[in-house]
Every structure is written in C-alpha cells, then in structure tokens.
Design an enzyme around this catalytic site. Structure first.
Site, PDB file in Angstrom:
ATOM      1  N   GLY A   9       0.839  -1.195   0.000  1.00  7.51           N
ATOM      2  CA  GLY A   9       0.000   0.000   0.000  1.00  7.51           C
ATOM      3  C   GLY A   9       0.870   1.240   0.000  1.00  7.51           C
ATOM      4  CG  MET A  10       3.170   1.915  -3.081  1.00 10.07           C
ATOM      5  SD  MET A  10       4.608   1.624  -2.023  1.00 10.07           S
ATOM      6  CE  MET A  10       5.612   3.067  -2.408  1.00 10.07           C
ATOM      7  CG  ASP A  15       6.348   5.693   8.007  1.00 15.28           C
ATOM      8  OD1 ASP A  15       7.567   5.784   8.250  1.00 15.28           O
ATOM      9  OD2 ASP A  15       5.479   6.289   8.672  1.00 15.28           O
ATOM     10  CB  SER A  16       3.893   3.325   2.175  1.00 20.66           C
ATOM     11  OG  SER A  16       3.963   4.574   1.503  1.00 20.66           O
ATOM     12  CG  MET A  35      -5.751   2.042  -1.504  1.00 25.00           C
ATOM     13  SD  MET A  35      -5.951   1.418   0.207  1.00 25.00           S
ATOM     14  CE  MET A  35      -4.240   1.479   0.771  1.00 25.00           C
ATOM     15  CB  CYS A  99      -9.439   4.291   8.078  1.00 25.07           C
ATOM     16  SG  CYS A  99      -8.664   4.600   6.507  1.00 25.07           S
ATOM     17  N   GLY A 123       3.019   0.400   5.629  1.00 19.60           N
ATOM     18  CA  GLY A 123       4.066   1.078   6.380  1.00 19.60           C
ATOM     19  C   GLY A 123       3.732   1.285   7.839  1.00 19.60           C
ATOM     20  CB  CYS A 195      -8.006   7.981   8.381  1.00 17.21           C
ATOM     21  SG  CYS A 195      -7.441   6.631   7.351  1.00 17.21           S
TER      22      CYS A 195
END
Length: 371
Positions: A9-10, A15-16, A35, A99, A123, A195
């Site tokens: 998940g970018m 972190d990701s 996303m 979320c 991440g 979020c």
C-alpha cells in the site's frame, strides 16, 4: 509478467516507501497500489494529487509497477458516515481504526488478491507473528511509533495475509534508509489529521456536515460561563476553542471540557487539567473484537490504552454475555472518551479492543450517561 507475491500500500509517504524498499531488497516480488479514498471536495486541503505523484515517483525509483484503485465510495459508506453519526451523537470517534478495518485491510486486501498477490504490506509500525497456531499482533520495536492501537480490529485472516516491514525499525532509521536509496519521500513530513482527509480546520470541516447549533457552556454546578457553537465540535479534556476567559468569582486556571449533553445542547466545563470531573476508574464498552477470535477468559488482568500514545495502564477486564467489557483501572484515568477505543495488551501482544460506551466519571453521571 508474473503476479506479484506482495502488494504494498503506497501512500506517498516515507513509511510505505521504505516498506516497499525493504521487501524489494529482500528479493520479494512486489508491486505498489495507491488508494484514492476521499473525493476532492474543492477545499484545497486534500493531498491526494501530491501523494499520488510521490507514490509513482517512489515506485519508479524502486523499479516496481504501481496500480491505482478508487475506494472513495467505500470510505464514505464504511468510515465517514459512521464518523459523522458518532459526532452528531456527542461521541468522539476514531476514524483511523475503522479506516484500517474497512479500507486498508478489507478492500485493499481484496484488490491485492484480484491482482494475484497472496499478501499485502503497509508502512504501519507493528509486528505479526504466530504462536500456538494463532496469529498475533505485536507492538512495534519503536514504542514511540507503535501503531498497534489503530490495528486492534484486525483478525486472523487479515494478519495471516499482512506484512509490516517496518516493525523492527526505528523511525530515524527509516528516514535514513529512504535518503540512502534516493527516495523522494525521505524528508517528507508525516501526514496527520483525519484518515485520508488530511489536515484542516476541524471545526470548519465538521461544520460542512453538522451545522452549528449554539448553546450554553455551564460549570458542573450549572453556572453559565459562555456559549458554544455546537457540543459535537468538542471532546472531553479539550482546552482550546472555549473562549471563556477570566470571569468574576473564578480563579485564573484554564477551563477544560468535562461533559457533553447533546439532548440539552449543553457543554460542561471545569477548571484545572486534572479536574475530578474528568477522572474515571472504570468504563463500559460496546462488544469487543478479539484478535485471536475469543477473549483469554471472562475475567482477566492486562494493560489497556484508551487513546493513542497513552502509557499503558494496568486494569481488570470482565467480559459479559453480550461481549461487552467492563474495564476497571488501578489508577484514575483522565478524559476517557466515549466513541474512542479501549485497546488491551498482554505484554507486547495486542489482544483486541472495543469502542468505549460510557465511564464512571462524575460529569458522565451528572448528565445521565450510564456508567
């Protein structure tokens, strides 16, 4: 082209980016997925375009493909409508928990499987392991960044399919790795706020959906000391935005929100950070979620957090026949807030948690909220 083993998940953040870097360098066949979860409302506060560009740039730098999915309808129905309903009821929800459960570890996981991957990676700062045939969610090695609190609604299926590549890393090491790899997100500021919605003036944002409804600000003994624009704009323990100032007959201590009565449209305040009206010894919850699928017992001792980054507190937990909890703390707790989550731990292992329904704080009893 072979299907990836793992979809990362970018988010467009550091972190990701480093989660993908760690997996790539470990020889795992990966692809990224960005996303879209919030439809642009024209406010100029949504960072989706910037984040998308950064996610694409990182995947390009790493030499991995990237995919895109729009989950904005799912986010609205599964997260945001609940968020608004909770605020309208006078509670303070935690959208990050929903979320994760509804978007990142449900719709994202389904999308990854559609792309042929067996697992996903994010991440988040957390760890996963197996013990006695069950998957466990563990705190991150960097306790200051640990995000297991927000992940407590995950279950066995999600944990079996999830990797947390940053679980053993410290945040400073993550940024150093990003810089060494030449990733464009190495120095990017961490995202905050709701979020996927981002940083913005919270009252102004919420006011788009819950119109102002002015009412009285009162002390616990009923003295009127000001006016509020809507009780749902405030949370227990809040100091900012009350605009009470100095008042005859009161000392100079700051004022804090200690109670909210939506039906009467009254905000209750008291002076002092540790006002007795903010303190509670116990709480009751909605039905709990257990990561292992069931509680360890109907009555047990553990530690708990009632908010993110709060020091864990020893407590006694009783599970009733409906699955709801009574959590009794060894020490009084400040500003335990209905709508937030109580998350339970045994050492580094997260057992699960539940939404807080009520507490035994004096202000809660005074406004007729069941303890």
């Amino acid at each position: 082209m072979a299907a990836p083993e793992v979809i990362v998940g970018m988010s467009g953040g550091v972190d990701s980016s480093v989660a993908a870097l760690v997996l790539r360098d470990a020889g795992v066949t990966i692809a990224g997925l960005f996303m879209d979860n919030w439809a642009d409302d024209g406010s100029g506060h949504c960072r989706a375009d910037e984040d998308r560009r950064d996610a694409v740039a990182v995947c390009g730098r790493l030499g991995i493909p990237i995919h895109f999915r729009d989950f904005s309808r799912e986010y609205w129905a599964g997260v945001f409508e609940h968020f608004l309903a909770e605020y309208a009821a006078g509670r303070t929800p935690n959208p990050d928990v929903l979320c994760n459960r509804e978007i990142k570890f449900r719709h994202f996981l389904d999308a990854a499987r559609d792309l042929g991957a067996g697992r996903i990676a994010t991440g988040h700062y957390a760890r996963v392991d197996q013990c006695d045939g069950r998957w466990r969610l563990l705190r991150a090695a960097d306790r200051g960044k640990d995000q297991s609190y927000f992940l407590h609604q995950l279950g066995q299926e999600q944990l079996a399919a999830t990797l947390f590549p940053l679980g053993e890393l410290r945040k400073d090491a993550v940024r150093a790795m990003a810089a060494a790899a030449g990733l464009p997100t190495a120095a990017k500021k961490d995202s905050t706020g709701i979020c996927f919605v981002g940083e913005r003036d919270f009252r102004e944002f919420l006011g788009q959906y819950l119109p102002a409804r002015p009412g009285e600000i009162r002390t616990p003994d009923g003295q009127v000391v000001g006016e509020h624009p809507g009780v749902f704009y405030y949370t227990l323990g809040q100091r900012e935005g009350l605009h009470i100032g100095g008042r005859r007959g009161f000392d100079d201590k700051p004022w804090y929100v200690v109670g909210k009565d939506v039906a009467a449209n009254v905000l209750t305040v008291d002076q002092g950070h540790d006002s007795p009206y903010l303190m509670s010894r116990s709480l009751r919850s909605e039905p709990a979620h257990w990561i292992a699928g069931a509680p360890p017992s109907t009555r047990f001792s553990c530690t708990a957090q009632t908010r993110y980054r709060q020091p864990e507190e020893p407590c006694e937990v009783t599970v009733d026949d409906t699955g709801t909890l009574r959590v009794a703390f060894q020490r009084p707790q400040r500003a335990v807030t209905p709508g937030q989550s109580v998350v339970l731990y045994l050492g580094d292992a997260c057992l699960g948690g539940a939404v807080i329904a009520s507490t035994d704080a004096p202000a809660a009893r005074a406004t007729g909220v069941p303890a």
